[in-house]
Scaffold this motif. Structure first.
Motif, PDB file in Angstrom:
ATOM      1  N   LEU A 177     -20.245 -32.068 -45.000  1.00 53.98           N
ATOM      2  CA  LEU A 177     -21.581 -31.532 -44.698  1.00 53.98           C
ATOM      3  C   LEU A 177     -22.238 -30.964 -45.952  1.00 53.98           C
ATOM      4  N   SER A 178     -21.457 -30.284 -46.768  1.00 53.86           N
ATOM      5  CA  SER A 178     -22.040 -29.704 -47.988  1.00 53.86           C
ATOM      6  C   SER A 178     -22.471 -30.798 -48.958  1.00 53.86           C
ATOM      7  N   VAL A 179     -21.697 -31.868 -49.068  1.00 55.56           N
ATOM      8  CA  VAL A 179     -22.070 -32.994 -49.938  1.00 55.56           C
ATOM      9  C   VAL A 179     -23.340 -33.666 -49.408  1.00 55.56           C
ATOM     10  N   ASP A 180     -23.397 -33.862 -48.086  1.00 50.32           N
ATOM     11  CA  ASP A 180     -24.590 -34.472 -47.482  1.00 50.32           C
ATOM     12  C   ASP A 180     -25.825 -33.602 -47.716  1.00 50.32           C
ATOM     13  N   ALA A 181     -25.673 -32.295 -47.571  1.00 49.63           N
ATOM     14  CA  ALA A 181     -26.795 -31.381 -47.797  1.00 49.63           C
ATOM     15  C   ALA A 181     -27.220 -31.399 -49.258  1.00 49.63           C
ATOM     16  N   LEU A 182     -26.281 -31.495 -50.157  1.00 52.08           N
ATOM     17  CA  LEU A 182     -26.590 -31.560 -51.581  1.00 52.08           C
ATOM     18  C   LEU A 182     -27.361 -32.841 -51.898  1.00 52.08           C
ATOM     19  N   LYS A 183     -26.908 -33.951 -51.315  1.00 54.19           N
ATOM     20  CA  LYS A 183     -27.610 -35.229 -51.529  1.00 54.19           C
ATOM     21  C   LYS A 183     -29.026 -35.186 -50.975  1.00 54.19           C
ATOM     22  N   ALA A 184     -29.190 -34.465 -49.850  1.00 55.94           N
ATOM     23  CA  ALA A 184     -30.509 -34.371 -49.222  1.00 55.94           C
ATOM     24  C   ALA A 184     -31.395 -33.343 -49.926  1.00 55.94           C
ATOM     25  N   GLY A 185     -30.825 -32.583 -50.849  1.00 54.15           N
ATOM     26  CA  GLY A 185     -31.602 -31.587 -51.578  1.00 54.15           C
ATOM     27  C   GLY A 185     -31.790 -30.285 -50.812  1.00 54.15           C
ATOM     28  N   ASP A 186     -31.027 -30.071 -49.759  1.00 51.55           N
ATOM     29  CA  ASP A 186     -31.139 -28.853 -48.952  1.00 51.55           C
ATOM     30  C   ASP A 186     -30.143 -27.823 -49.483  1.00 51.55           C
ATOM     31  N   LYS A 187     -30.615 -27.008 -50.416  1.00 51.62           N
ATOM     32  CA  LYS A 187     -29.742 -26.044 -51.093  1.00 51.62           C
ATOM     33  C   LYS A 187     -29.178 -25.008 -50.120  1.00 51.62           C
ATOM     34  N   GLU A 188     -29.980 -24.556 -49.202  1.00 49.43           N
ATOM     35  CA  GLU A 188     -29.542 -23.540 -48.241  1.00 49.43           C
ATOM     36  C   GLU A 188     -28.430 -24.070 -47.333  1.00 49.43           C
ATOM     37  N   ALA A 189     -28.612 -25.273 -46.824  1.00 60.21           N
ATOM     38  CA  ALA A 189     -27.589 -25.893 -45.972  1.00 60.21           C
ATOM     39  C   ALA A 189     -26.330 -26.187 -46.788  1.00 60.21           C
ATOM     40  N   TYR A 190     -26.531 -26.608 -48.039  1.00 59.95           N
ATOM     41  CA  TYR A 190     -25.384 -26.859 -48.934  1.00 59.95           C
ATOM     42  C   TYR A 190     -24.552 -25.597 -49.119  1.00 59.95           C
ATOM     43  N   GLU A 191     -25.219 -24.493 -49.436  1.00 60.68           N
ATOM     44  CA  GLU A 191     -24.500 -23.235 -49.679  1.00 60.68           C
ATOM     45  C   GLU A 191     -23.763 -22.762 -48.427  1.00 60.68           C
ATOM     46  N   ALA A 192     -24.398 -22.889 -47.279  1.00 63.26           N
ATOM     47  CA  ALA A 192     -23.762 -22.467 -46.024  1.00 63.26           C
ATOM     48  C   ALA A 192     -22.536 -23.333 -45.730  1.00 63.26           C
ATOM     49  N   ALA A 193     -22.703 -24.641 -45.827  1.00 60.32           N
ATOM     50  CA  ALA A 193     -21.574 -25.547 -45.548  1.00 60.32           C
ATOM     51  C   ALA A 193     -20.482 -25.387 -46.600  1.00 60.32           C
ATOM     52  N   ASN A 194     -20.873 -25.191 -47.848  1.00 59.06           N
ATOM     53  CA  ASN A 194     -19.892 -25.021 -48.922  1.00 59.06           C
ATOM     54  C   ASN A 194     -19.078 -23.739 -48.724  1.00 59.06           C
ATOM     55  N   THR A 195     -19.730 -22.670 -48.277  1.00 62.10           N
ATOM     56  CA  THR A 195     -19.018 -21.422 -47.994  1.00 62.10           C
ATOM     57  C   THR A 195     -18.000 -21.627 -46.879  1.00 62.10           C
ATOM     58  N   LEU A 196     -18.408 -22.321 -45.830  1.00 64.76           N
ATOM     59  CA  LEU A 196     -17.484 -22.602 -44.726  1.00 64.76           C
ATOM     60  C   LEU A 196     -16.344 -23.510 -45.193  1.00 64.76           C
ATOM     61  N   ALA A 197     -16.646 -24.481 -46.052  1.00 65.94           N
ATOM     62  CA  ALA A 197     -15.608 -25.377 -46.574  1.00 65.94           C
ATOM     63  C   ALA A 197     -14.609 -24.591 -47.423  1.00 65.94           C
ATOM     64  N   LYS A 198     -15.107 -23.704 -48.281  1.00 62.77           N
ATOM     65  CA  LYS A 198     -14.206 -22.901 -49.123  1.00 62.77           C
ATOM     66  C   LYS A 198     -13.314 -22.001 -48.270  1.00 62.77           C
ATOM     67  N   ASP A 199     -13.889 -21.422 -47.221  1.00 68.02           N
ATOM     68  CA  ASP A 199     -13.083 -20.584 -46.327  1.00 68.02           C
ATOM     69  C   ASP A 199     -11.981 -21.409 -45.655  1.00 68.02           C
ATOM     70  N   ALA A 200     -12.339 -22.584 -45.170  1.00 61.31           N
ATOM     71  CA  ALA A 200     -11.358 -23.439 -44.493  1.00 61.31           C
ATOM     72  C   ALA A 200     -10.289 -23.923 -45.476  1.00 61.31           C
ATOM     73  N   PHE A 201     -10.692 -24.310 -46.693  1.00 60.70           N
ATOM     74  CA  PHE A 201      -9.714 -24.739 -47.697  1.00 60.70           C
ATOM     75  C   PHE A 201      -8.796 -23.584 -48.084  1.00 60.70           C
ATOM     76  N   GLY A 202      -9.370 -22.388 -48.209  1.00 63.82           N
ATOM     77  CA  GLY A 202      -8.547 -21.215 -48.530  1.00 63.82           C
ATOM     78  C   GLY A 202      -7.523 -20.945 -47.444  1.00 63.82           C
ATOM     79  N   HIS A 203      -7.955 -21.091 -46.213  1.00 64.17           N
ATOM     80  CA  HIS A 203      -7.036 -20.885 -45.098  1.00 64.17           C
ATOM     81  C   HIS A 203      -5.893 -21.896 -45.138  1.00 64.17           C
ATOM     82  N   THR A 204      -6.219 -23.172 -45.352  1.00 66.27           N
ATOM     83  CA  THR A 204      -5.169 -24.186 -45.386  1.00 66.27           C
ATOM     84  C   THR A 204      -4.257 -24.002 -46.593  1.00 66.27           C
ATOM     85  N   PHE A 205      -4.835 -23.572 -47.725  1.00 65.99           N
ATOM     86  CA  PHE A 205      -4.020 -23.339 -48.916  1.00 65.99           C
ATOM     87  C   PHE A 205      -2.996 -22.237 -48.662  1.00 65.99           C
TER      88      PHE A 205
END
Length: 179
Positions: free
Chosen positions: A69-97
């Motif tokens: 989702l963050s990559v798709d938002a970045l490609k679409a130029g939606d910085k706000e959606a990118y940051e939100a999805a990227n934050t959720l992705a980092k949280d999920a990756f941190g949890h799995t790590f």
């Protein structure tokens, strides 16, 4: 001495009384103890991975979803959606790590119990390091033998067609730890 350690003591000490030569017996007994620890650790990790498989799968899928989702938002130029999805992705990756780290630590618990037992038996034992004024206690010797036993078992595991040490999901575990 803790009652559990007393029960185990009568069996573990047998490996330290095989030849009658203190140094040789210490090496043999510690090697056997290290192998027992490694096998118990392997079984524990295998069981932990098996029991947490579905949860780990969900968390990994969640991390991938938010990353996409963050990559798709970045490609679409939606910085706000990118940051939100990227934050959720980092949280999920941190949890799995950290879940992977916790599962990996399941491999070491038997060594801690072995060292507790060894403390009762070998606290005062010192092994001089030739050519120096230094010596190693039981912990240093155990670590050296434990690492050597780990390397030896790892080599043996690769050569055996089937063993207790082969996890049906070991390739998947390695893939999850890398990704």
């Amino acid at each position: 001495m803790h009652p559990l350690i007393q029960i185990v003591d009568q069996y573990l000490i047998m490996g330290y009384r095989l030849t009658g030569h203190a140094g040789v017996d210490f090496a043999i007994g510690t090697f056997v103890l290290a192998v027992i620890c490694l096998l118990l650790g392997e079984v524990t990790v295998s069981l932990a991975f098996r029991f947490t498989r579905s949860h780990r799968g969900k968390k990994t899928a969640e991390a991938e979803k938010y990353q996409n989702l963050s990559v798709d938002a970045l490609k679409a130029g939606d910085k706000e959606a990118y940051e939100a999805a990227n934050t959720l992705a980092k949280d999920a990756f941190g949890h799995t790590f950290f879940q992977q780290v916790a599962l990996s630590s399941a491999f070491l618990w038997p060594a801690l119990f072995a060292l507790a037992w060894m403390q009762h038996r070998f606290l005062e034992v010192e092994f001089p390091i030739p050519g120096t004024n230094w010596s190693l206690g039981f912990i240093g010797i155990f670590i050296i033998i434990y690492v050597a036993a780990y390397i030896l078992l790892k080599q043996m595991k690769r050569r055996l067609p089937f063993s207790l040490l082969h996890h049906g999901h070991s390739a998947k575990m390695k893939h999850e730890m890398v990704n």
